[in-house]
Design an enzyme around this catalytic site. Structure first.
Site, PDB file in Angstrom:
ATOM      1  N   CYS A  97     -14.797   0.754 -15.301  1.00 34.69           N
ATOM      2  CA  CYS A  97     -15.450   2.023 -14.936  1.00 34.69           C
ATOM      3  C   CYS A  97     -14.365   3.069 -14.690  1.00 34.69           C
ATOM      4  O   CYS A  97     -14.161   3.536 -13.572  1.00 34.69           O
ATOM      5  CB  CYS A  97     -16.315   1.817 -13.689  1.00 34.69           C
ATOM      6  SG  CYS A  97     -17.432   3.189 -13.330  1.00 34.69           S
ATOM      7  N   TYR A 104      -6.939   5.981   4.208  1.00 35.03           N
ATOM      8  CA  TYR A 104      -7.071   4.912   3.208  1.00 35.03           C
ATOM      9  C   TYR A 104      -6.147   3.742   3.515  1.00 35.03           C
ATOM     10  O   TYR A 104      -6.585   2.585   3.506  1.00 35.03           O
ATOM     11  CB  TYR A 104      -6.794   5.421   1.782  1.00 35.03           C
ATOM     12  CG  TYR A 104      -6.566   4.237   0.874  1.00 35.03           C
ATOM     13  CD1 TYR A 104      -7.641   3.455   0.454  1.00 35.03           C
ATOM     14  CD2 TYR A 104      -5.279   3.822   0.541  1.00 35.03           C
ATOM     15  CE1 TYR A 104      -7.441   2.301  -0.294  1.00 35.03           C
ATOM     16  CE2 TYR A 104      -5.077   2.677  -0.208  1.00 35.03           C
ATOM     17  CZ  TYR A 104      -6.152   1.922  -0.621  1.00 35.03           C
ATOM     18  OH  TYR A 104      -5.953   0.773  -1.338  1.00 35.03           O
ATOM     19  N   ASP A 126     -10.203   4.111  -2.332  1.00 34.55           N
ATOM     20  CA  ASP A 126      -9.239   4.816  -3.177  1.00 34.55           C
ATOM     21  C   ASP A 126     -10.007   5.505  -4.307  1.00 34.55           C
ATOM     22  O   ASP A 126     -11.247   5.524  -4.311  1.00 34.55           O
ATOM     23  CB  ASP A 126      -8.171   3.850  -3.705  1.00 34.55           C
ATOM     24  CG  ASP A 126      -8.699   2.886  -4.758  1.00 34.55           C
ATOM     25  OD1 ASP A 126      -9.944   2.766  -4.923  1.00 34.55           O
ATOM     26  OD2 ASP A 126      -7.881   2.232  -5.428  1.00 34.55           O
ATOM     27  N   CYS A 132     -19.734   0.466 -20.189  1.00 38.76           N
ATOM     28  CA  CYS A 132     -20.961   0.020 -19.520  1.00 38.76           C
ATOM     29  C   CYS A 132     -21.471  -1.334 -20.029  1.00 38.76           C
ATOM     30  O   CYS A 132     -21.925  -2.151 -19.224  1.00 38.76           O
ATOM     31  CB  CYS A 132     -22.047   1.089 -19.649  1.00 38.76           C
ATOM     32  SG  CYS A 132     -21.661   2.614 -18.749  1.00 38.76           S
ATOM     33  N   GLU A 141       0.817  -1.201   0.000  1.00 37.57           N
ATOM     34  CA  GLU A 141       0.000   0.000   0.000  1.00 37.57           C
ATOM     35  C   GLU A 141       0.859   1.263   0.000  1.00 37.57           C
ATOM     36  O   GLU A 141       0.527   2.243  -0.677  1.00 37.57           O
ATOM     37  CB  GLU A 141      -0.956   0.003   1.192  1.00 37.57           C
ATOM     38  CG  GLU A 141      -2.058  -1.045   1.112  1.00 37.57           C
ATOM     39  CD  GLU A 141      -2.982  -0.855  -0.075  1.00 37.57           C
ATOM     40  OE1 GLU A 141      -3.085   0.273  -0.592  1.00 37.57           O
ATOM     41  OE2 GLU A 141      -3.617  -1.846  -0.495  1.00 37.57           O
ATOM     42  N   CYS A 174     -19.799  -4.031 -18.108  1.00 38.23           N
ATOM     43  CA  CYS A 174     -19.797  -3.910 -16.653  1.00 38.23           C
ATOM     44  C   CYS A 174     -20.699  -4.968 -16.012  1.00 38.23           C
ATOM     45  O   CYS A 174     -21.867  -5.100 -16.380  1.00 38.23           O
ATOM     46  CB  CYS A 174     -20.266  -2.522 -16.233  1.00 38.23           C
ATOM     47  SG  CYS A 174     -20.298  -2.295 -14.438  1.00 38.23           S
TER      48      CYS A 174
END
Length: 277
Positions: A187, A120, A138, A194, A40, A197
């Site tokens: 996305c 985060y 995020d 779309c 991270e 998705c």
């Protein structure tokens, strides 16, 4: 038999997609909080493709929190060269020293007390290593939740609350990864596929995603090579390699970089000598 709630249906659909299409990233193969934290911190402002080999090399050199805690700042900075934002390396070492002494905080609230760990990163380690039911939001996660739930320009606290409501209690780690993957691959910020998705049937923005306008043309963007950050990186790389300081950046820029690096604890100046800490 009752139908699942809209949130439960969304969770089930997205998790089934993730199980079939998850990106194979080395930090997803472990629940070791140390490895998760390293990944991270490395991923902050650095692309996944650059991080993956460096993450594995880092763990080979310092396989656990105690090994990193015992490392010198100079060795840590040498290993970090090329990842950018070198202060992250020193903060990571400071985290290791605190954890080696005090043990791991096991929730996001406790993890936020570690050096350089923000909301985060704390949520990500809590979810991925300790299974806490917490949203690790995020930019990809936030974008997907905003579009699916038609939150538009809602304040960050509203988005955060909705993201938290959506976390399934049985798979918080997979859920957070799934939202990140969906935002990174389908996305996206400037395009939304779309038709491909998996959650289009539940998405309030399907087929009508609105993209933020591009900033108006103004003054030409400053080249990275003309920034102080570029010179700072050159200095750290030179010291790590045992080379001379860069002499092609101008005396004033070099002095400004050295002063900033010394103030941040990234170099030590002793008269005319400059070295890693």
């Amino acid at each position: 038999m009752t139908n699942p709630s809209p949130d439960a249906a969304l969770q089930d659909t997205l998790l089934r997609w993730y199980d079939a299409h998850a990106r194979d990233l080395p930090w997803r193969r472990t629940r070791d909080p140390y490895a998760v934290l390293v990944s991270e911190i490395m991923l902050q402002q650095t692309q996944v493709a650059r991080v993956a080999p460096r993450f594995e090399a880092w763990l080979e050199r310092w396989p656990d929190i105690h090994a990193l805690a015992a490392a010198t700042p100079a060795d840590v900075l040498r290993e970090w060269v090329g990842l950018g934002y070198n202060r992250r390396a020193l903060r990571l070492r400071e985290c290791a020293q605190v954890v080696a002494r005090d043990g791991w905080p096991r929730d996001a609230a406790g993890l936020r007390g570690l050096p350089g760990v923000g909301p985060y990163t704390a949520a990500a380690v809590a979810a991925f290593a300790f299974g806490e039911v917490v949203a690790a939001v995020d930019v990809n996660h936030a974008r997907v939740v905003s579009r699916v739930c038609a939150l538009g320009d809602a304040p960050p606290r509203v988005l955060a609350a909705r993201a938290q409501e959506l976390v399934p209690p049985d798979r918080p780690d997979a859920w957070n990864h799934a939202l990140m993957d969906l935002g990174a691959t389908i996305c996206r910020a400037r395009s939304a596929d779309c038709p491909a998705c998996p959650v289009r049937a539940a998405c309030a923005s399907a087929g009508a995603v609105r993209f933020a306008p591009r900033p108006a043309a103004g003054r030409p963007a400053v080249r990275f090579e003309d920034t102080d950050r570029y010179v700072r990186g050159r200095v750290i790389a030179a010291l790590a390699a045992g080379d001379a300081l860069p002499g092609d950046v101008g005396e004033e820029r070099l002095e400004r970089a050295l002063a900033g690096l010394a103030q941040d604890g990234l170099v030590v100046r002793d008269g005319r000598e400059v070295r890693l800490p």
